[in-house]
Design an enzyme around this catalytic site. Structure first.
Site, PDB file in Angstrom:
ATOM      1  N   GLU A 169      50.417  -7.784  89.862  1.00 31.86           N
ATOM      2  CA  GLU A 169      49.381  -8.622  89.856  1.00 31.86           C
ATOM      3  C   GLU A 169      48.033  -7.545  90.134  1.00 31.86           C
ATOM      4  OE1 GLU A 169      49.437  -9.899  94.068  1.00 31.86           O
ATOM      5  OE2 GLU A 169      49.630  -7.810  94.885  1.00 31.86           O
TER       6      GLU A 169
ATOM      7  N   MET B 191      53.945  -9.214  92.724  1.00 32.18           N
ATOM      8  CA  MET B 191      53.052  -8.635  93.852  1.00 32.18           C
ATOM      9  C   MET B 191      53.137  -7.285  93.620  1.00 32.18           C
ATOM     10  SD  MET B 191      52.965 -10.690  97.285  1.00 32.18           S
ATOM     11  CE  MET B 191      52.042 -12.296  97.445  1.00 32.18           C
ATOM     12  N   GLY B 192      52.459  -6.346  94.546  1.00 31.02           N
ATOM     13  CA  GLY B 192      52.819  -5.029  94.348  1.00 31.02           C
ATOM     14  C   GLY B 192      51.173  -4.271  94.712  1.00 31.02           C
ATOM     15  N   ARG B 193      50.258  -5.391  94.859  1.00 30.42           N
ATOM     16  CA  ARG B 193      48.910  -4.581  95.046  1.00 30.42           C
ATOM     17  C   ARG B 193      48.470  -3.606  94.143  1.00 30.42           C
ATOM     18  NH1 ARG B 193      46.040  -6.394  99.592  1.00 30.42           N
ATOM     19  NH2 ARG B 193      47.283  -5.732 101.180  1.00 30.42           N
TER      20      ARG B 193
ATOM     21  N   ASP C  54      49.746   0.949 105.143  1.00 29.29           N
ATOM     22  CA  ASP C  54      48.283   1.671 105.298  1.00 29.29           C
ATOM     23  C   ASP C  54      47.356   1.221 106.285  1.00 29.29           C
ATOM     24  OD1 ASP C  54      47.711   4.287 104.469  1.00 29.29           O
ATOM     25  OD2 ASP C  54      45.838   3.152 103.524  1.00 29.29           O
TER      26      ASP C  54
ATOM     27  N   ASP D 181      55.124  -3.317  98.965  1.00 28.22           N
ATOM     28  CA  ASP D 181      54.777  -2.549  97.808  1.00 28.22           C
ATOM     29  C   ASP D 181      55.328  -1.029  97.639  1.00 28.22           C
ATOM     30  OD1 ASP D 181      52.960  -4.707  97.885  1.00 28.22           O
ATOM     31  OD2 ASP D 181      51.221  -3.732  98.981  1.00 28.22           O
TER      32      ASP D 181
ATOM     33  N   THR E  50      56.234  -1.821 104.026  1.00 27.22           N
ATOM     34  CA  THR E  50      55.631  -2.689 103.005  1.00 27.22           C
ATOM     35  C   THR E  50      56.416  -2.863 101.480  1.00 27.22           C
ATOM     36  OG1 THR E  50      53.718  -2.479 101.152  1.00 27.22           O
ATOM     37  CG2 THR E  50      54.473  -0.483 102.210  1.00 27.22           C
TER      38      THR E  50
ATOM     39  N   GLN F 105      58.733 -13.970  97.203  1.00 24.29           N
ATOM     40  CA  GLN F 105      59.137 -12.561  97.090  1.00 24.29           C
ATOM     41  C   GLN F 105      58.994 -11.962  98.579  1.00 24.29           C
ATOM     42  OE1 GLN F 105      56.371 -10.749  93.937  1.00 24.29           O
ATOM     43  NE2 GLN F 105      57.993  -9.269  94.464  1.00 24.29           N
ATOM     44  N   ARG F 106      58.190 -12.416  99.438  1.00 28.86           N
ATOM     45  CA  ARG F 106      57.973 -11.692 100.636  1.00 28.86           C
ATOM     46  C   ARG F 106      59.117 -12.281 101.794  1.00 28.86           C
ATOM     47  NH1 ARG F 106      51.993 -10.828 101.588  1.00 28.86           N
ATOM     48  NH2 ARG F 106      52.120 -12.015 103.344  1.00 28.86           N
TER      49      ARG F 106
ATOM     50  N   ASP G  12      54.156   1.721  98.747  1.00 30.43           N
ATOM     51  CA  ASP G  12      53.113   2.507  98.246  1.00 30.43           C
ATOM     52  C   ASP G  12      52.512   3.387  99.297  1.00 30.43           C
ATOM     53  OD1 ASP G  12      51.837   0.785  99.993  1.00 30.43           O
ATOM     54  OD2 ASP G  12      50.263   0.181  98.667  1.00 30.43           O
TER      55      ASP G  12
ATOM     56  N   ARG H  91      61.543 -19.002  73.929  1.00 31.23           N
ATOM     57  CA  ARG H  91      60.106 -18.717  74.630  1.00 31.23           C
ATOM     58  C   ARG H  91      59.985 -17.082  75.136  1.00 31.23           C
ATOM     59  NH1 ARG H  91      59.583 -23.971  77.958  1.00 31.23           N
ATOM     60  NH2 ARG H  91      58.840 -25.320  76.536  1.00 31.23           N
TER      61      ARG H  91
ATOM     62  N   GLY I  50      50.877  -7.736 105.699  1.00 29.24           N
ATOM     63  CA  GLY I  50      51.841  -8.886 105.181  1.00 29.24           C
ATOM     64  C   GLY I  50      53.074  -8.538 105.690  1.00 29.24           C
TER      65      GLY I  50
ATOM     66  N   ARG J 284      46.287  -9.991 109.208  1.00 27.01           N
ATOM     67  CA  ARG J 284      45.497  -8.983 108.655  1.00 27.01           C
ATOM     68  C   ARG J 284      44.310  -8.537 109.546  1.00 27.01           C
ATOM     69  NH1 ARG J 284      47.895  -7.336 104.277  1.00 27.01           N
ATOM     70  NH2 ARG J 284      48.918  -9.012 102.779  1.00 27.01           N
TER      71      ARG J 284
ATOM     72  N   ARG K 265      55.351 -19.033  78.288  1.00 25.49           N
ATOM     73  CA  ARG K 265      55.381 -19.577  79.708  1.00 25.49           C
ATOM     74  C   ARG K 265      55.181 -18.631  80.791  1.00 25.49           C
ATOM     75  NH1 ARG K 265      54.405 -23.225  76.967  1.00 25.49           N
ATOM     76  NH2 ARG K 265      55.649 -25.525  76.868  1.00 25.49           N
TER      77      ARG K 265
HETATM   78  O1  F6P Z   1      50.772  -5.642 100.730  1.00 25.32           O
HETATM   79  C1  F6P Z   1      51.640  -6.676 100.516  1.00 25.32           C
HETATM   80  C2  F6P Z   1      51.253  -7.697  99.709  1.00 25.32           C
HETATM   81  O2  F6P Z   1      52.300  -8.859  99.428  1.00 25.32           O
HETATM   82  C3  F6P Z   1      50.792  -7.445  98.184  1.00 25.32           C
HETATM   83  O3  F6P Z   1      51.868  -7.245  97.392  1.00 25.32           O
HETATM   84  C4  F6P Z   1      50.058  -8.563  97.798  1.00 25.32           C
HETATM   85  O4  F6P Z   1      48.910  -8.168  97.153  1.00 25.32           O
HETATM   86  C5  F6P Z   1      49.433  -9.072  99.356  1.00 25.32           C
HETATM   87  O5  F6P Z   1      50.280  -8.439 100.266  1.00 25.32           O
HETATM   88  C6  F6P Z   1      49.166 -10.207  99.601  1.00 25.32           C
HETATM   89  O6  F6P Z   1      48.475 -10.597 100.816  1.00 25.32           O
HETATM   90  P1  F6P Z   1      48.400 -12.029 101.524  1.00 25.32           P
HETATM   91  O7  F6P Z   1      49.828 -12.472 101.953  1.00 25.32           O
HETATM   92  O8  F6P Z   1      47.725 -11.774 102.790  1.00 25.32           O
HETATM   93  O9  F6P Z   1      47.850 -12.912 100.635  1.00 25.32           O
END
Ligand code: F6P
Length: 339
Positions: free
Chosen positions: A221, A169-171, A102, A127, A125, A271-272, A129, A162, A10, A71, A263
């Site tokens: 997520e 994200m964050g895997r 990784d 994430d 990353t 966020q990427r 991680d 509300r 990513g 990927r 909601r």
């Molecule tokens: O590893 C980075 C990340 O943004 C994760 O947080 C997320 O689960 C994943 O990539 C999403 O990947 P893609 O862009 O392939 O859907």
């Protein structure tokens, strides 16, 4: 030297600063820097672009990567590892810098051990991680964007009285969610490292709501709701978590259990993207510079790491395959920071 550089996995803010660091340090050694396009796919297909100063002159503030990414897992293709190594030689490269998380660094490590390919890794990353490094670029910017989103949700949540849920994200780890929730002053967080206790969460949210007439929850997520994982997986075998839609399940449960209008917003790939923060710019440049230094020191099979405030290096084999989960020190703080 003729140094190849690729970005895999990513994208994230900080990749362009890292490419810039590599190029600028390469100039000090009169190196030629060859961009390999779209990650390992580019090496499999010999898709390259020789970088010039004009390519990196103005990329410091640009999100994403000028080289493209994918990927693609070469080890999922027939003879993929060997093809990568043969192409590396055919392209006349002396060494290769793989910038990635990784998965990408795992492939770099395999190419090093299978073919003694002269590779060096740069960790990235959003994430955060990777166990071998304290921080990865991409994380700071993505959490900053998520906090910005949370502040906006607070405005509308307060106006409409509300409960607002933000799925981030964050895997498989909760760093992004936890730092977003703490940094954005949320009222509750759900991360993969903690059991989901819907009853406890709803009791807490009812109390918060009594006080403020709105509440904010950040959901990672990757939380486990005990349901079977569905949906597609990528070439590295990871479930595409966004498609699981845990935020929706949590949002529906909260509304049902508390009776309060709720909601959901899923920030997703927003966020990427975006311009990297100062932290990610500096970390990107520093790690890029270090990678070129490692090559000139002939320290192959290693990856750059930030340990404390120092840019160091560790072997790829030590650095890959171990996920850095949110640790007890942070989990113990949860009851303190969400009242
Ligand atoms: O590893 C980075 C990340 O943004 C994760 O947080 C997320 O689960 C994943 O990539 C999403 O990947 P893609 O862009 O392939 O859907």
């Amino acid at each position: 030297m003729r140094i190849g550089v690729l970005c895999g996995g990513g994208d994230c803010p900080g990749l362009n600063p890292a490419i810039r660091g590599i190029y600028l340090r390469g100039l000090d050694f009169s190196d030629e820097i060859i961009g390999i396009l779209d990650g390992w796919k580019g090496l499999l297909e010999k898709k390259t672009q020789k970088l010039e100063l004009s390519d990196i002159d103005e990329i410091m503030g640009r999100g994403g990567t000028i080289l493209g990414t994918s990927r693609t897992n070469p080890y999922k293709k027939e003879n993929g590892g060997k093809v990568c190594f043969d192409n590396f030689k055919e392209l006349g490269l002396d060494s290769l810098i793989a910038i990635g998380g990784d998965d990408t660094l795992g492939v770099a490590n395999k190419l090093f051990s299978d073919f003694n390919m002269p590779v060096v890794g740069v960790p990235k990353t959003m994430d955060n991680d990777l166990s071998a490094t304290d921080w990865t670029f991409g994380f700071d910017t993505s959490v900053t964007s998520a906090i910005d989103a949370l502040e906006k949700l607070r405005d509308t949540g307060r106006s409409h009285r509300r409960i607002m849920i933000l799925e981030v994200m964050g895997r498989d780890t909760g760093w992004v969610a936890l730092f977003t929730a703490i940094g954005g002053g949320a009222d509750y967080v759900l991360i993969p490292e903690m059991n989901v206790n819907l009853e406890k969460m709803c009791e807490h949210l009812k109390k918060v709501y009594e006080r403020k007439k709105h509440a904010l929850v950040v959901v990672s997520e990757g939380i486990d709701l005990g349901k079977e994982e569905t949906g597609s997986v990528d070439e590295f075998g990871h479930t595409i978590l966004q498609k699981k839609g845990v935020g929706k399940i949590i949002s529906d449960e909260i509304e049902k259990r508390t009776g309060i209008e709720t909601r959901l917003a899923v920030i997703g790939h927003i966020q990427r993207g975006g311009t990297p923060t100062l932290f990610d710019r500096i970390l990107g440049v520093r790690t890029g510079i270090k990678a070129v230094d490692l090559i000139h020191e002939k320290k192959f099979g290693r990856m750059v790491a930030q340990i404390g405030n120092k840019i160091a290096d560790v072997s790829l084999s030590e650095g890959v395959g171990k996920t850095k989960f949110v640790d007890k020190e942070w989990i113990d703080l949860v009851d303190t920071v969400f009242k």
